[in-house]
Design an enzyme around this catalytic site. Structure first.
Site, PDB file in Angstrom:
ATOM      1  N   LYS A 135      -2.290 -68.299  14.078  1.00 49.57           N
ATOM      2  CA  LYS A 135      -1.291 -67.375  13.541  1.00 49.57           C
ATOM      3  C   LYS A 135      -1.640 -65.905  13.698  1.00 49.57           C
ATOM      4  CE  LYS A 135       0.641 -70.395  10.101  1.00 49.57           C
ATOM      5  NZ  LYS A 135       0.573 -70.778   8.694  1.00 49.57           N
ATOM      6  N   GLY A 144     -15.433 -70.487  12.167  1.00 49.25           N
ATOM      7  CA  GLY A 144     -15.688 -71.926  12.226  1.00 49.25           C
ATOM      8  C   GLY A 144     -15.277 -72.576  13.533  1.00 49.25           C
TER       9      GLY A 144
HETATM   10  P1  AMP Z   1      -6.974 -70.248  12.878  1.00 50.39           P
HETATM   11  O1  AMP Z   1      -7.117 -71.207  11.730  1.00 50.39           O
HETATM   12  O2  AMP Z   1      -5.819 -69.336  12.764  1.00 50.39           O
HETATM   13  O3  AMP Z   1      -8.267 -69.565  13.261  1.00 50.39           O
HETATM   14  O4  AMP Z   1      -6.618 -71.150  14.109  1.00 50.39           O
HETATM   15  C1  AMP Z   1      -7.400 -72.209  14.555  1.00 50.39           C
HETATM   16  C2  AMP Z   1      -6.477 -73.339  14.862  1.00 50.39           C
HETATM   17  O5  AMP Z   1      -5.510 -72.916  15.804  1.00 50.39           O
HETATM   18  C3  AMP Z   1      -7.167 -74.527  15.475  1.00 50.39           C
HETATM   19  O6  AMP Z   1      -7.158 -75.571  14.541  1.00 50.39           O
HETATM   20  C4  AMP Z   1      -6.293 -74.860  16.684  1.00 50.39           C
HETATM   21  O7  AMP Z   1      -5.974 -76.219  16.766  1.00 50.39           O
HETATM   22  C5  AMP Z   1      -5.044 -74.052  16.440  1.00 50.39           C
HETATM   23  N1  AMP Z   1      -4.345 -73.724  17.681  1.00 50.39           N
HETATM   24  C6  AMP Z   1      -4.836 -73.085  18.745  1.00 50.39           C
HETATM   25  N2  AMP Z   1      -3.909 -73.031  19.730  1.00 50.39           N
HETATM   26  C7  AMP Z   1      -2.810 -73.642  19.287  1.00 50.39           C
HETATM   27  C8  AMP Z   1      -1.542 -73.906  19.841  1.00 50.39           C
HETATM   28  N3  AMP Z   1      -1.237 -73.525  21.078  1.00 50.39           N
HETATM   29  N4  AMP Z   1      -0.648 -74.577  19.097  1.00 50.39           N
HETATM   30  C9  AMP Z   1      -0.971 -74.969  17.842  1.00 50.39           C
HETATM   31  N5  AMP Z   1      -2.153 -74.737  17.243  1.00 50.39           N
HETATM   32  C10 AMP Z   1      -3.073 -74.083  17.952  1.00 50.39           C
END
Ligand code: AMP
Length: 420
Positions: free
Chosen positions: A221, A377
Site C-alpha cells: 500500500k 520484515g
Molecule cells: P507491506 O505490508 O505494505 O510492507 O507489504 C508487503 C506485502 O505486500 C507482502 O505480503 C506482499 O505479498 C504484498 N504484495 C506485494 N506485491 C503485491 C501485489 N502485486 N499484489 C498484492 N500484494 C502484494
C-alpha cells in the site's frame, strides 16, 4: 554517552531490553530465532564481565495476560543459546520478579514474563468499551499514564544499569524501551551491541551518502508508506516504487490494471508524488511489465503483460522481466541502496522472481563497493529465503523503527539514552 564496551558489568545487575518477539508455530516452537541470536553478543559480554542480567521483552500484541504470548515458550532455547540455565519470573512486576532479581548472582540470568501483559508497558488504555465517550477515553489514558510511572520505576529498581538492545521497538516510547532510561544516570545507560550497529547503519545512510543513492520501496500500500516516500524524495537519486503500490501509480497515469491491488483514493497522491519527484530531479522508477495471474494464488495461470495493459480478470502479482532488467540496472549503478518491501507476492513461490532479482542486483552492487541496507520484515525474509543476507552490507532487525529513523525522526529509544 556510555558504551557497552567501556562498561564493566562485574558484580552489577543489568536490565537488558531485547526484542525476542520471535515467530512461534502452533506448538510454540520458535520458527526463526534471528532476533534472539542478534542479542547474544550483548548478553554474553555482560556475563563474561561477571554481571547478571534481567531480560525484558515483548512477544506479540497481547491485550492482557495470555498464555499464548508467554515468554516461557522461549525459555529453553534461550538457556541453550546462552549456555546458562535461565530463570523465569511469571509476572514482570510481581513480588516474584523483584525477589528473583534481587537474588541474582554474577553469571545468572532472569527472563521476565511478557512486558506487554501490562497496559502500562505501552501506556495505552485497554478494555475500553467501543462506545466509550471522549471523557472516558481521556480518563482511561490519564489513569494508565499514572500507573505507568510505578510500572517503569519497578522495572528500573531491579538493576544497576540499563541496556537497550531492542532496535525493533526503538520507535516506541514504551516503559521498557524509553521511559526506564530516566531512572539511570548517563554512565549507567547504554545501547547494546545490536542497537549500536543499527544506529550506525542508519547514520551511514542518512549522513554519509555515496551517490547515486537508490531506495527500493515495495509492499502493498502507498498509504502506509507516504511519509517515508515523501521524505526519501529529498534524499535519493533514484526511487524505485514497486510491489502492489505500482498499480495505484499505473492507474493514476490512465493505465489498465485489471484486478490488481489499487488504492482508488490515493490516485491523486500518486500523481503528486510523481510531480514532486520530477520537481526534485529524482528518477522515479516504476515497473513497465508485470507477471499477471488469473487469481490470487500460487497455482493461478500466469502470463506477462505491460503493466498498463492488464486484462480484466487478471492481476499483477510480481514484476516482469523487462522491469527486472530496468531495476537491476539502476541498482547496479548505485553506491548507496536501501531496500524495504518485496516487488510482488513473494509468499507465493511463483511470484518471488522479481524480489530475488532485486536482491541479487543489490548483492552485485555491494560487491562493487555500494553500501546496502535491507530492512523490514518482508525484505529481510526475502534475503534470507534467497540466501542473499551475507551479500548485503547490513540487514536491519527493524521495520517500522528503521523507516522512521530513515525519515529523520528522532526515535524515543535512542533519544532516551543518547539525548538526541
Ligand atoms: P507491506 O505490508 O505494505 O510492507 O507489504 C508487503 C506485502 O505486500 C507482502 O505480503 C506482499 O505479498 C504484498 N504484495 C506485494 N506485491 C503485491 C501485489 N502485486 N499484489 C498484492 N500484494 C502484494
Amino acid at each position: 554517552m556510555q558504551t557497552i564496551d567501556n562498561f564493566n558489568f562485574a558484580g552489577k545487575k543489568a536490565f537488558v531490553r531485547v526484542d525476542f518477539n520471535v515467530p512461534l508455530d502452533e506448538n510454540f516452537n520458535i520458527t526463526d530465532d534471528t532476533r534472539m541470536r542478534a542479542a547474544l553478543p550483548t548478553l554474553k559480554k555482560i556475563l563474561a564481565d561477571g554481571g547478571s542480567i534481567i531480560i525484558g521483552s515483548h512477544l506479540g500484541r497481547p491485550k492482557g495476560v495470555n498464555e499464548k504470548y508467554s515468554l516461557k515458550h522461549i525459555l529453553p532455547h534461550l538457556s541453550e543459546l546462552l549456555g546458562v540455565d535461565v530463570q523465569f519470573a511469571n509476572d514482570c512486576v510481581g513480588e516474584e520478579a523483584a525477589v528473583k532479581a534481587a537474588a541474582l548472582q554474577p553469571g545468572e540470568v532472569l527472563l521476565l514474563e511478557n512486558l506487554r501483559f501490562y497496559a502500562e508497558e505501552e501506556g495505552k488504555p485497554r478494555g475500553l468499551a467501543d462506545d466509550a465517550s471522549e471523557e472516558e477515553k481521556k480518563a482511561a489514558k490519564k489513569a494508565v499514564k499514572e500507573s505507568q510511572k510505578d510500572f517503569t520505576k519497578r522495572l528500573a529498581s531491579y538493576a544497576d544499569a540499563y541496556v537497550n538492545d531492542a532496535f525493533g521497538t526503538a520507535h516506541r516510547a514504551h516503559a521498557s524501551t524509553a521511559l526506564m532510561a530516566a531512572y539511570f544516570d548517563t554512565d549507567h545507560k547504554m545501547f547494546g551491541y545490536l542497537m549500536e550497529k543499527e544506529v550506525k547503519a542508519v547514520e551511514k545512510v542518512l549522513n554519509d551518502i555515496n551517490r547515486p543513492f537508490t531506495a527500493i520501496m515495495g509492499g502493498s500500500k502507498v498509504s502506509s508508506k507516504i511519509e517515508i516516500i515523501e521524505n526519501l524524495l529529498n534524499k535519493v537519486d533514484n526511487l524505485i516504487i514497486t510491489g502492489g503500490m505500482t498499480y495505484t501509480f499505473t492507474k493514476a497515469m490512465g493505465g489498465k490494471i485489471g484486478n490488481s491491488i489499487c488504492e482508488e483514493d490515493k490516485l491523486e497522491l500518486a500523481k503528486e508524488l510523481m510531480a514532486k519527484a520530477k520537481e526534485k530531479g529524482v528518477n522515479l522508477v516504476l515497473a513497465v511489465d508485470a507477471k499477471i495471474a488469473d487469481n490470487f494464488s500460487n497455482d493461478a495461470n500466469t502470463a506477462f503483460a505491460p503493466v498498463n495493459e492488464i486484462p480484466d480478470g487478471w492481476e499483477g502479482l510480481d514484476i516482469g522481466p523487462k522491469s527486472e532488467e530496468i531495476f537491476a540496472n539502476v541498482i547496479k549503478n548505485s553506491k548507496t541502496i536501501l531496500w524495504n518491501g518485496p516487488t510482488g507476492v513473494f509468499e507465493f513461490e511463483n511470484f518471488t522472481h522479481g524480489s530475488r532479482s532485486v536482491g541479487e542486483a543489490i548483492v552485485e552492487a555491494t560487491k562493487n563497493g555500494a553500501f546496502s541496507l535491507v530492512g523490514g520484515g518482508d525484505s529481510v525474509a526475502c534475503v534470507n529465503k534467497f540466501g542473499l543476507a551475507d551479500g548485503v552490507s547490513y540487514v536491519s532487525t527493524g521495520g517500522g523503527a528503521l523507516l522512521e529513523a530513515i525519515e529523520g525522526k528522532v526515535l524515543p529509544g535512542i533519544e532516551a539514552i543518547r539525548g538526541y
